[in-house]
Write a protein that holds these residues in place. Structure first.
Motif, PDB file in Angstrom:
ATOM      1  N   LYS A   5      41.887  42.429  42.829  1.00  0.00           N
ATOM      2  CA  LYS A   5      43.229  42.418  42.253  1.00  0.00           C
ATOM      3  C   LYS A   5      44.265  42.811  43.303  1.00  0.00           C
ATOM      4  CE  LYS A   5      45.761  44.011  38.184  1.00  0.00           C
ATOM      5  NZ  LYS A   5      45.683  44.792  36.933  1.00  0.00           N
ATOM      6  N   GLY A   6      45.299  41.997  43.422  1.00  0.00           N
ATOM      7  CA  GLY A   6      46.374  42.280  44.366  1.00  0.00           C
ATOM      8  C   GLY A   6      46.172  41.671  45.737  1.00  0.00           C
ATOM      9  N   ALA A   7      45.018  41.028  45.962  1.00  0.00           N
ATOM     10  CA  ALA A   7      44.723  40.482  47.291  1.00  0.00           C
ATOM     11  C   ALA A   7      45.674  39.350  47.658  1.00  0.00           C
ATOM     12  CB  ALA A   7      43.274  39.994  47.347  1.00  0.00           C
ATOM     13  N   ILE A   8      46.018  38.516  46.674  1.00  0.00           N
ATOM     14  CA  ILE A   8      46.912  37.381  46.950  1.00  0.00           C
ATOM     15  C   ILE A   8      48.227  37.874  47.549  1.00  0.00           C
ATOM     16  CG2 ILE A   8      48.314  35.561  45.900  1.00  0.00           C
ATOM     17  CD1 ILE A   8      45.544  34.656  45.919  1.00  0.00           C
ATOM     18  N   GLU A   9      48.840  38.885  46.913  1.00  0.00           N
ATOM     19  CA  GLU A   9      50.116  39.400  47.371  1.00  0.00           C
ATOM     20  C   GLU A   9      50.004  40.000  48.766  1.00  0.00           C
ATOM     21  OE1 GLU A   9      48.725  39.950  44.509  1.00  0.00           O
ATOM     22  OE2 GLU A   9      50.147  39.631  42.861  1.00  0.00           O
ATOM     23  N   LYS A  10      48.947  40.784  48.998  1.00  0.00           N
ATOM     24  CA  LYS A  10      48.786  41.451  50.281  1.00  0.00           C
ATOM     25  C   LYS A  10      48.601  40.440  51.416  1.00  0.00           C
ATOM     26  CE  LYS A  10      46.959  45.856  48.614  1.00  0.00           C
ATOM     27  NZ  LYS A  10      48.005  46.681  49.248  1.00  0.00           N
ATOM     28  N   ILE A  11      47.799  39.415  51.153  1.00  0.00           N
ATOM     29  CA  ILE A  11      47.529  38.434  52.206  1.00  0.00           C
ATOM     30  C   ILE A  11      48.736  37.538  52.429  1.00  0.00           C
ATOM     31  CG2 ILE A  11      46.081  36.428  52.788  1.00  0.00           C
ATOM     32  CD1 ILE A  11      43.786  38.055  51.315  1.00  0.00           C
ATOM     33  N   ALA A  12      49.478  37.236  51.365  1.00  0.00           N
ATOM     34  CA  ALA A  12      50.715  36.463  51.519  1.00  0.00           C
ATOM     35  C   ALA A  12      51.690  37.219  52.428  1.00  0.00           C
ATOM     36  CB  ALA A  12      51.357  36.203  50.157  1.00  0.00           C
ATOM     37  N   ASN A  13      51.827  38.508  52.187  1.00  0.00           N
ATOM     38  CA  ASN A  13      52.718  39.317  53.023  1.00  0.00           C
ATOM     39  C   ASN A  13      52.224  39.378  54.468  1.00  0.00           C
ATOM     40  OD1 ASN A  13      54.429  39.924  50.893  1.00  0.00           O
ATOM     41  ND2 ASN A  13      53.320  41.784  50.334  1.00  0.00           N
TER      42      ASN A  13
END
Length: 214
Positions: free
Chosen positions: A184-192
């Motif tokens: 959970k939250g990996a998409i946002e972290k990797i996008a950043n």
């Protein structure tokens, strides 16, 4: 040539001891998590799974860090299957340095094929934890810190602003294959981290998975 650092080199005698104690069907692998794409730095009895120095980790995120049985820096007795279809009983323990930072992992892989005819006698030995992997899993305490560090290591010192689209896709493909996006939250972290939008990450993942189906 992949070399093993001094802190991890100390675990080679332990790996050799385990392998010699349990015989040729017991493989032991040492991973250096500072180099995720080439994390395997030592193996013994690697005919069990075919792992070799320079390979990447496979089950660390999916079956260790996200396991409900991951406690005390270790996950024991989970089942993996090789490309040849061999059933392997695996256990993994994280390795920390003197500053209590996770720097590696020691994995034991035991080939169960030779024991199937002895199952009645060895029922206790065949106890394994089988878990289904779900998307968007809420990570346990400290797991996100480890995964964040893995992502930083995977991206490395590359100039993100000048990174080509195909190179970003390759990074995302590698992370997807290792289960990073299950967290959970990996998409946002990797996008950043890659300086792209969440929508772009999703589109890259769709492209990667469609190509894998062809």
């Amino acid at each position: 040539m992949i070399s093993i650092g001094e802190e991890l080199k100390r675990y080679i005698p332990i790996a050799n001891l385990i392998a010699k104690t349990f015989g040729k069907n017991c493989e032991v692998v040492i991973h250096d998590l500072s180099i995720p794409q080439n994390s395997v730095v030592y193996t013994i009895n690697n005919h069990v799974t075919g792992r070799k120095v320079g390979d990447a980790f496979d089950h660390l995120v999916k079956q260790v860090l996200l396991s409900k049985n991951f406690k005390g820096d270790c996950a024991a007795n989970y089942m993996t299957v090789t490309e040849e279809g061999k059933e392997i009983k695996s256990s993994t323990v994280l390795i920390r340095n003197s500053k209590d930072k996770v720097i590696g992992a020691l994995c034991i892989n035991y080939d169960l094929e030779c024991m199937k005819n002895m199952k009645d006698f060895l029922d206790d030995f065949f106890i394994v934890e089988k878990e289904s992997i779900e998307d968007d899993i809420e990570p346990f305490e400290h797991v996100m810190e480890i995964v964040d560090d893995l992502v930083d290591r995977i991206v490395g010192n590359q100039d993100i602003n000048n990174l080509k689209r195909k190179d970003k896709i390759e990074l995302i493909k590698f992370m997807d294959s290792k289960g990073i996006f299950l967290i959970k939250g990996a998409i946002e972290k990797i996008a950043n981290k890659l300086n792209i939008s969440k929508v772009t990450v999703y589109s890259y993942l769709d492209e990667i998975r469609k190509n894998e189906e062809i």
